[in-house]
Motif scaffolding. Sequence first.
Motif, PDB file in Angstrom:
ATOM      1  N   PRO A   5       0.717  -1.071   0.137  1.00  0.00           N
ATOM      2  CA  PRO A   5       0.103  -0.080  -0.079  1.00  0.00           C
ATOM      3  C   PRO A   5       0.945   1.240   0.106  1.00  0.00           C
ATOM      4  N   ALA A   6       0.247   2.457  -0.842  1.00  0.00           N
ATOM      5  CA  ALA A   6       1.168   3.538  -0.991  1.00  0.00           C
ATOM      6  C   ALA A   6       1.329   4.430   0.591  1.00  0.00           C
ATOM      7  N   TYR A   7       0.399   4.135   1.477  1.00  0.00           N
ATOM      8  CA  TYR A   7       0.472   4.676   2.688  1.00  0.00           C
ATOM      9  C   TYR A   7       0.707   3.746   3.872  1.00  0.00           C
ATOM     10  N   ALA A   8       1.551   3.778   4.342  1.00  0.00           N
ATOM     11  CA  ALA A   8       1.629   2.689   5.695  1.00  0.00           C
ATOM     12  C   ALA A   8       1.211   3.476   7.101  1.00  0.00           C
ATOM     13  N   ASP A   9       0.612   2.545   7.649  1.00  0.00           N
ATOM     14  CA  ASP A   9      -0.255   3.083   8.812  1.00  0.00           C
ATOM     15  C   ASP A   9      -0.175   1.884   9.714  1.00  0.00           C
ATOM     16  N   GLY A  10       0.561   2.158  10.748  1.00  0.00           N
ATOM     17  CA  GLY A  10       0.485   0.971  12.055  1.00  0.00           C
ATOM     18  C   GLY A  10       1.849   0.346  11.741  1.00  0.00           C
ATOM     19  N   PHE A  11       1.773  -1.007  12.347  1.00  0.00           N
ATOM     20  CA  PHE A  11       2.828  -1.872  12.241  1.00  0.00           C
ATOM     21  C   PHE A  11       3.477  -2.186  10.803  1.00  0.00           C
ATOM     22  N   GLY A  12       2.857  -2.294   9.819  1.00  0.00           N
ATOM     23  CA  GLY A  12       3.218  -2.521   8.339  1.00  0.00           C
ATOM     24  C   GLY A  12       2.106  -3.003   7.536  1.00  0.00           C
ATOM     25  N   PRO A  13       2.600  -3.325   6.503  1.00  0.00           N
ATOM     26  CA  PRO A  13       1.497  -3.645   5.286  1.00  0.00           C
ATOM     27  C   PRO A  13       0.818  -4.948   5.596  1.00  0.00           C
ATOM     28  N   THR A  14      -0.461  -5.126   5.558  1.00  0.00           N
ATOM     29  CA  THR A  14      -0.829  -6.363   5.256  1.00  0.00           C
ATOM     30  C   THR A  14      -1.430  -6.939   4.090  1.00  0.00           C
ATOM     31  N   THR A  15      -1.083  -6.346   3.171  1.00  0.00           N
ATOM     32  CA  THR A  15      -1.355  -6.867   1.841  1.00  0.00           C
ATOM     33  C   THR A  15       0.105  -6.624   0.763  1.00  0.00           C
ATOM     34  N   LEU A  16       0.163  -7.737   0.114  1.00  0.00           N
ATOM     35  CA  LEU A  16       1.304  -7.479  -0.717  1.00  0.00           C
ATOM     36  C   LEU A  16       0.922  -7.911  -2.168  1.00  0.00           C
ATOM     37  N   ASP A  17       1.184  -7.097  -3.072  1.00  0.00           N
ATOM     38  CA  ASP A  17       0.763  -7.447  -4.421  1.00  0.00           C
ATOM     39  C   ASP A  17       1.712  -7.803  -5.563  1.00  0.00           C
ATOM     40  N   VAL A  18       1.671  -8.578  -6.458  1.00  0.00           N
ATOM     41  CA  VAL A  18       2.345  -8.795  -7.668  1.00  0.00           C
ATOM     42  C   VAL A  18       1.878  -7.951  -8.888  1.00  0.00           C
ATOM     43  N   LEU A  19       2.550  -6.977  -9.170  1.00  0.00           N
ATOM     44  CA  LEU A  19       1.997  -6.086 -10.227  1.00  0.00           C
ATOM     45  C   LEU A  19       2.471  -6.463 -11.662  1.00  0.00           C
ATOM     46  N   ASP A  20       1.865  -6.293 -12.584  1.00  0.00           N
ATOM     47  CA  ASP A  20       2.233  -6.392 -13.967  1.00  0.00           C
ATOM     48  C   ASP A  20       3.093  -5.121 -14.567  1.00  0.00           C
ATOM     49  N   LEU A  21       4.327  -5.233 -14.763  1.00  0.00           N
ATOM     50  CA  LEU A  21       5.136  -4.419 -15.132  1.00  0.00           C
ATOM     51  C   LEU A  21       4.373  -3.144 -16.165  1.00  0.00           C
ATOM     52  N   ARG A  22       3.728  -3.821 -17.320  1.00  0.00           N
ATOM     53  CA  ARG A  22       3.468  -3.187 -18.349  1.00  0.00           C
ATOM     54  C   ARG A  22       2.060  -2.230 -17.815  1.00  0.00           C
ATOM     55  N   SER A  23       1.129  -2.793 -17.359  1.00  0.00           N
ATOM     56  CA  SER A  23       0.120  -2.166 -16.974  1.00  0.00           C
ATOM     57  C   SER A  23      -0.079  -1.692 -15.606  1.00  0.00           C
ATOM     58  N   GLY A  24       0.738  -2.142 -14.649  1.00  0.00           N
ATOM     59  CA  GLY A  24       0.718  -1.788 -13.395  1.00  0.00           C
ATOM     60  C   GLY A  24      -0.504  -2.399 -12.613  1.00  0.00           C
ATOM     61  N   GLU A  25      -1.161  -3.118 -13.093  1.00  0.00           N
ATOM     62  CA  GLU A  25      -2.341  -3.833 -12.244  1.00  0.00           C
ATOM     63  C   GLU A  25      -1.829  -5.261 -11.630  1.00  0.00           C
ATOM     64  N   PRO A  26      -2.539  -5.394 -10.602  1.00  0.00           N
ATOM     65  CA  PRO A  26      -2.013  -6.655  -9.754  1.00  0.00           C
ATOM     66  C   PRO A  26      -2.514  -7.795 -10.496  1.00  0.00           C
ATOM     67  N   GLU A  27      -1.290  -8.889 -10.425  1.00  0.00           N
ATOM     68  CA  GLU A  27      -1.604 -10.164 -10.940  1.00  0.00           C
ATOM     69  C   GLU A  27      -1.966 -11.252  -9.855  1.00  0.00           C
ATOM     70  N   ARG A  28      -1.500 -10.957  -8.871  1.00  0.00           N
ATOM     71  CA  ARG A  28      -1.886 -11.725  -7.613  1.00  0.00           C
ATOM     72  C   ARG A  28      -1.636 -10.844  -6.313  1.00  0.00           C
ATOM     73  N   THR A  29      -2.788 -11.122  -5.479  1.00  0.00           N
ATOM     74  CA  THR A  29      -2.663 -10.334  -4.078  1.00  0.00           C
ATOM     75  C   THR A  29      -2.560 -11.337  -3.068  1.00  0.00           C
ATOM     76  N   PHE A  30      -1.794 -11.095  -2.073  1.00  0.00           N
ATOM     77  CA  PHE A  30      -1.626 -11.936  -0.827  1.00  0.00           C
ATOM     78  C   PHE A  30      -2.084 -10.774   0.179  1.00  0.00           C
ATOM     79  N   ALA A  31      -3.362 -11.192   0.921  1.00  0.00           N
ATOM     80  CA  ALA A  31      -3.858 -10.341   1.897  1.00  0.00           C
ATOM     81  C   ALA A  31      -4.288 -11.040   3.235  1.00  0.00           C
ATOM     82  N   SER A  32      -4.386 -10.268   4.308  1.00  0.00           N
ATOM     83  CA  SER A  32      -4.720 -10.884   5.773  1.00  0.00           C
ATOM     84  C   SER A  32      -6.179 -11.320   5.264  1.00  0.00           C
ATOM     85  N   THR A  33      -6.655 -12.111   6.219  1.00  0.00           N
ATOM     86  CA  THR A  33      -8.074 -12.535   6.161  1.00  0.00           C
ATOM     87  C   THR A  33      -8.690 -11.793   7.552  1.00  0.00           C
TER      88      THR A  33
END
Length: 95
Positions: A5-33
């Motif tokens: 995430p662009a703005y960190a708040d708190g202990f750290g990021p709870t989402t990690l994205d793998v982005l396509d280099l050409r489009s910048g769109e997420p190809e896979r997202t790992f996120a907390s439940t």
Amino acid sequence: MLGTPAYADGFGPTTLDVLDLRSGEPERTFASTRKATTTYFDEVWEDATHIPAVTYRGGEFAIVRLGLDGSMEYAVAPVADPDGDMESPFRLQTR
């Protein structure tokens, strides 16, 4: 490319994205439940399809091997943070 995430708040990021280099769109997202909050730190590429990441969840740090296919497995089993300082015992080497 890896993204958090662009703005960190708190202990750290709870989402990690793998982005396509050409489009910048997420190809896979790992996120907390809702059941378990996982924080992602120190991500590096192992090869073209795997990303080891230091994680923190439920008072324990681990290194999790994330696959672009959505797989997740422990590379290093969870270890407790006994003094509660939330300081990771792991450092991943970058090239």
